[in-house]
Design an enzyme around this catalytic site. Structure first.
Site, PDB file in Angstrom:
ATOM      1  N   ASP A  31       0.998  -1.356   0.016  1.00 54.62           N
ATOM      2  CA  ASP A  31      -0.161  -0.029  -0.053  1.00 54.62           C
ATOM      3  C   ASP A  31       0.825   1.513  -0.063  1.00 54.62           C
ATOM      4  OD1 ASP A  31      -3.465   0.541   0.969  1.00 54.62           O
ATOM      5  OD2 ASP A  31      -2.387   2.070   0.604  1.00 54.62           O
ATOM      6  N   LEU A  33       0.252   3.759   1.355  1.00 49.04           N
ATOM      7  CA  LEU A  33      -0.008   4.750   2.065  1.00 49.04           C
ATOM      8  C   LEU A  33      -0.807   5.659   2.119  1.00 49.04           C
ATOM      9  CD1 LEU A  33       1.727   4.032   5.246  1.00 49.04           C
ATOM     10  CD2 LEU A  33      -0.069   3.137   4.671  1.00 49.04           C
ATOM     11  N   GLU A  82      -7.931   4.463  -6.220  1.00 49.02           N
ATOM     12  CA  GLU A  82      -8.797   5.615  -6.141  1.00 49.02           C
ATOM     13  C   GLU A  82      -9.964   5.796  -5.801  1.00 49.02           C
ATOM     14  OE1 GLU A  82      -7.660   8.525  -4.894  1.00 49.02           O
ATOM     15  OE2 GLU A  82      -5.611   8.993  -5.329  1.00 49.02           O
ATOM     16  N   THR A 132     -16.175  -2.239  -9.001  1.00 42.23           N
ATOM     17  CA  THR A 132     -17.056  -1.729  -8.543  1.00 42.23           C
ATOM     18  C   THR A 132     -18.338  -1.785  -9.295  1.00 42.23           C
ATOM     19  OG1 THR A 132     -18.126   0.657  -8.445  1.00 42.23           O
ATOM     20  CG2 THR A 132     -16.186   0.644  -9.152  1.00 42.23           C
ATOM     21  N   ASP A 133     -19.691  -1.806  -9.541  1.00 41.26           N
ATOM     22  CA  ASP A 133     -21.190  -2.208  -9.926  1.00 41.26           C
ATOM     23  C   ASP A 133     -21.338  -0.703 -10.614  1.00 41.26           C
ATOM     24  OD1 ASP A 133     -21.728  -0.632  -7.704  1.00 41.26           O
ATOM     25  OD2 ASP A 133     -23.667  -1.116  -7.437  1.00 41.26           O
ATOM     26  N   GLU A 134     -20.403   0.594 -10.031  1.00 37.40           N
ATOM     27  CA  GLU A 134     -20.452   1.511 -10.701  1.00 37.40           C
ATOM     28  C   GLU A 134     -20.668   2.014 -12.620  1.00 37.40           C
ATOM     29  OE1 GLU A 134     -20.076   5.289  -9.355  1.00 37.40           O
ATOM     30  OE2 GLU A 134     -19.612   4.059  -6.963  1.00 37.40           O
ATOM     31  N   TYR A 157     -14.183   8.619 -11.680  1.00 33.32           N
ATOM     32  CA  TYR A 157     -14.440   6.605 -11.175  1.00 33.32           C
ATOM     33  C   TYR A 157     -14.754   5.611 -11.854  1.00 33.32           C
ATOM     34  CZ  TYR A 157     -14.903   3.120  -7.956  1.00 33.32           C
ATOM     35  OH  TYR A 157     -14.359   2.411  -7.255  1.00 33.32           O
ATOM     36  N   LYS A 161     -12.286   2.733 -13.126  1.00 37.63           N
ATOM     37  CA  LYS A 161     -12.264   1.529 -12.859  1.00 37.63           C
ATOM     38  C   LYS A 161     -13.252   0.612 -14.461  1.00 37.63           C
ATOM     39  CE  LYS A 161     -12.225  -0.299  -9.167  1.00 37.63           C
ATOM     40  NZ  LYS A 161     -11.237  -0.850  -8.048  1.00 37.63           N
ATOM     41  N   LEU A 197     -20.560   8.508   2.241  1.00 39.61           N
ATOM     42  CA  LEU A 197     -22.001   9.151   2.663  1.00 39.61           C
ATOM     43  C   LEU A 197     -22.320   9.038   4.393  1.00 39.61           C
ATOM     44  CD1 LEU A 197     -24.571  10.632   2.939  1.00 39.61           C
ATOM     45  CD2 LEU A 197     -25.168   8.538   1.210  1.00 39.61           C
ATOM     46  N   ARG A 221     -28.975   3.206  -3.127  1.00 38.51           N
ATOM     47  CA  ARG A 221     -28.178   2.036  -3.809  1.00 38.51           C
ATOM     48  C   ARG A 221     -28.043   1.045  -2.868  1.00 38.51           C
ATOM     49  NH1 ARG A 221     -27.044   5.599  -7.098  1.00 38.51           N
ATOM     50  NH2 ARG A 221     -25.247   7.221  -6.967  1.00 38.51           N
ATOM     51  N   ARG A 289     -24.706  16.059  -7.185  1.00 43.78           N
ATOM     52  CA  ARG A 289     -23.760  15.645  -7.888  1.00 43.78           C
ATOM     53  C   ARG A 289     -23.677  15.483  -9.083  1.00 43.78           C
ATOM     54  NH1 ARG A 289     -21.732   9.561  -6.454  1.00 43.78           N
ATOM     55  NH2 ARG A 289     -19.972  10.620  -4.468  1.00 43.78           N
TER      56      ARG A 289
HETATM   57  P1  NAD Z   1      -9.669   3.339   0.126  1.00 45.88           P
HETATM   58  O1  NAD Z   1      -9.597   4.662  -0.634  1.00 45.88           O
HETATM   59  O2  NAD Z   1     -10.362   3.210   1.705  1.00 45.88           O
HETATM   60  O3  NAD Z   1      -8.815   2.357  -0.237  1.00 45.88           O
HETATM   61  C1  NAD Z   1      -7.612   2.194  -1.604  1.00 45.88           C
HETATM   62  C2  NAD Z   1      -6.616   2.297  -0.868  1.00 45.88           C
HETATM   63  O4  NAD Z   1      -5.494   2.014  -1.559  1.00 45.88           O
HETATM   64  C3  NAD Z   1      -5.953   2.676   0.241  1.00 45.88           C
HETATM   65  O5  NAD Z   1      -5.378   2.232   1.229  1.00 45.88           O
HETATM   66  C4  NAD Z   1      -4.716   3.893  -0.303  1.00 45.88           C
HETATM   67  O6  NAD Z   1      -3.406   3.796   0.181  1.00 45.88           O
HETATM   68  C5  NAD Z   1      -3.879   2.622  -1.386  1.00 45.88           C
HETATM   69  N1  NAD Z   1      -3.611   2.733  -2.937  1.00 45.88           N
HETATM   70  C6  NAD Z   1      -4.411   4.223  -3.075  1.00 45.88           C
HETATM   71  N2  NAD Z   1      -3.265   4.238  -4.509  1.00 45.88           N
HETATM   72  C7  NAD Z   1      -2.080   3.561  -3.986  1.00 45.88           C
HETATM   73  C8  NAD Z   1      -1.119   3.318  -5.241  1.00 45.88           C
HETATM   74  N3  NAD Z   1      -1.204   3.928  -6.721  1.00 45.88           N
HETATM   75  N4  NAD Z   1      -0.506   2.245  -4.720  1.00 45.88           N
HETATM   76  C9  NAD Z   1      -0.702   1.586  -4.090  1.00 45.88           C
HETATM   77  N5  NAD Z   1      -1.111   1.669  -2.883  1.00 45.88           N
HETATM   78  C10 NAD Z   1      -2.461   2.404  -3.845  1.00 45.88           C
HETATM   79  O7  NAD Z   1     -10.778   2.356  -0.966  1.00 45.88           O
HETATM   80  P2  NAD Z   1     -12.000   1.446  -0.564  1.00 45.88           P
HETATM   81  O8  NAD Z   1     -13.088   1.830  -0.492  1.00 45.88           O
HETATM   82  O9  NAD Z   1     -11.385   0.451   0.247  1.00 45.88           O
HETATM   83  O10 NAD Z   1     -12.089   0.707  -1.606  1.00 45.88           O
HETATM   84  C11 NAD Z   1     -11.033  -0.783  -2.006  1.00 45.88           C
HETATM   85  C12 NAD Z   1     -11.053  -0.706  -4.098  1.00 45.88           C
HETATM   86  O11 NAD Z   1     -12.652  -1.689  -3.907  1.00 45.88           O
HETATM   87  C13 NAD Z   1     -10.754  -0.342  -4.772  1.00 45.88           C
HETATM   88  O12 NAD Z   1     -10.570  -1.131  -5.930  1.00 45.88           O
HETATM   89  C14 NAD Z   1     -12.518   0.615  -5.111  1.00 45.88           C
HETATM   90  O13 NAD Z   1     -12.363   0.596  -6.114  1.00 45.88           O
HETATM   91  C15 NAD Z   1     -13.633  -0.595  -4.907  1.00 45.88           C
HETATM   92  N6  NAD Z   1     -14.768  -0.649  -4.718  1.00 45.88           N
HETATM   93  C16 NAD Z   1     -15.146  -0.066  -3.517  1.00 45.88           C
HETATM   94  C17 NAD Z   1     -16.341   0.073  -3.051  1.00 45.88           C
HETATM   95  C18 NAD Z   1     -16.746   1.040  -1.804  1.00 45.88           C
HETATM   96  O14 NAD Z   1     -17.952   1.057  -1.692  1.00 45.88           O
HETATM   97  N7  NAD Z   1     -16.100   1.735  -1.428  1.00 45.88           N
HETATM   98  C19 NAD Z   1     -17.003  -0.494  -3.826  1.00 45.88           C
HETATM   99  C20 NAD Z   1     -16.750  -1.190  -4.656  1.00 45.88           C
HETATM  100  C21 NAD Z   1     -15.823  -1.580  -5.067  1.00 45.88           C
END
Ligand code: NAD
Length: 351
Positions: A31, A33, A82, A132-134, A157, A161, A197, A221, A289
């Protein structure tokens, strides 16, 4: 078996890592970070002998290569991204860099590593892409996203994805990388960064600030408790068919305004406001949005039928647990607030 989890210090990644360690799996977190990461999310496993943390960026081929050489993973779970739609409206560049270019770099390094494995090791190897489903765009009042629903991403976004999903698919088809992809609905639960949210509602209510609801709050959602998601991901990793995609959803659709009202009611019960007023009085309807998708809903029949997974947590119980977690873990989110993340509005196309 050694799991290599990119983005393992984020919201969903850390839930996966906590679960994997609890199951006794050797797990490496890779990660960068970035702002949403939080090592506190991993404090419970930090001293486990099966856990290893490497700070590294998926855009940096050399750091990925070194980490693979050092840890010799048998499976990659790719969650680094992201992840916030509103930020992608203000600054799409970072989303292209991490979600598209970063996924490309990771795939290339995985391919290089994979091709040098023995035949037996290659047979057991998996690259699991978490999406994601988006990517499917927006639904009308009826119907649900299925795995064969055409892609129609509407935000920077979701476009980034969708691009990463296509790259993963192509690396499977062209180079024979053993890939599997999952597309899930909106996650919620402990450790979610307070710009999404549900934590925004909880923290704004606690701080007596207006609770923003976009537009008329009519957007729908489908909510998935993060620990149910983590369970599904580890199941797909172990048993999902190669080259397939699986949709994961909570089967819990709710209009945003109703979701926010439910959270306010739970908070009235668990932590009544000092002035005695209901938290729902703080609800404020704000400019919608740009390009806000009307409705998401997941048809999770495939994962249910093939792998026997279904979510354990109802939305009402999950929300109550989530509110309780933010109440009991003030230090977690106060530290984020001190780093300058106020929860203020993002994504109005002003960037
Ligand atoms: P988050 O933003 O909480 O965490 C993302 C993590 O990725 C962070 O720890 C960040 O430091 C790390 N990161 C970012 N850029 C990086 C890089 N260049 N190299 C290494 N690490 C990097 O996100 P989340 O909500 O935990 O989502 C995780 C995954 O699930 C994502 O791929 C997101 O698209 C997918 N997702 C999330 C949701 C949701 O509701 N949160 C829904 C569907 C899919």
């Amino acid at each position: 078996m050694t799991l290599f989890v990119t983005g393992g210090a984020g919201f969903i990644g850390s839930a996966v890592v906590r679960r994997a360690i609890a199951e006794g799996r050797k797990t490496v977190v890779f990660d960068a970070l970035a702002y949403a990461a939080n090592l506190d999310n991993l404090a419970a496993v930090a001293d486990d002998s099966n856990y290893r943390f490497i700070r590294g960026d998926i855009r940096d081929a050399a750091s990925v290569r070194d980490a693979f050489a050092e840890t010799r993973p048998t499976a990659i779970m790719h969650l680094a991204a992201e992840s916030h739609v509103d930020r992608s409206i203000d600054g799409p560049g970072a989303f292209i860099e991490t979600n598209v270019v970063g996924t490309y770099v990771l795939l290339q390094e995985t391919r290089r590593y994979f091709e040098a494995l023995s035949e037996e090791e290659r047979g057991a190897f998996r690259f699991h892409h978490i999406s994601t489903d988006e990517v499917y765009g927006s639904l009308g009042p009826t119907g649900k996203f299925r795995e064969d629903t055409p892609y129609q991403p509407n935000s920077p976004y979701s476009a980034s994805k969708a691009s990463s999903d296509f790259l993963v698919r192509a690396w499977g088809e062209t180079y024979g990388l053993p890939v599997v992809t999952t597309n899930c609905s909106n996650n919620y639960g402990p450790c979610q960064f307070p710009e999404k949210l549900i934590p925004v509602v909880i923290l704004n209510a606690l701080e007596g600030k207006p609770i923003p609801v976009y537009g008329a709050g009519e957007n729908v959602r489908d909510w998935l408790y993060v620990e149910d998601h983590a369970e599904a991901l580890l199941l797909v990793l172990g048993k999902g068919r190669l080259g397939e995609t699986y949709n994961i959803g909570g089967d819990e659709e709710r209009r945003n305004v109703d979701l926010v009202r439910t959270i306010c009611t739970i908070m009235d019960d668990l932590t009544p406001a000092a002035d005695g007023k209901p938290y729902a009085d703080l609800i404020t309807f704000v400019t919608d949005r740009p390009g806000h998708d009307a409705r998401y809903a997941i048809d999770a029949t495939k994962i249910r039928r093939e792998l026997g997974w279904s979510p354990a947590m109802s939305l009402d119980d999950g929300l109550r647990r989530t509110v309780a977690w933010y109440l009991e873990n003030r230090g977690w989110w106060e530290a984020i607030r001190r780093r300058g993340f106020s929860g203020d509005r993002l994504g109005l196309k002003t960037g």
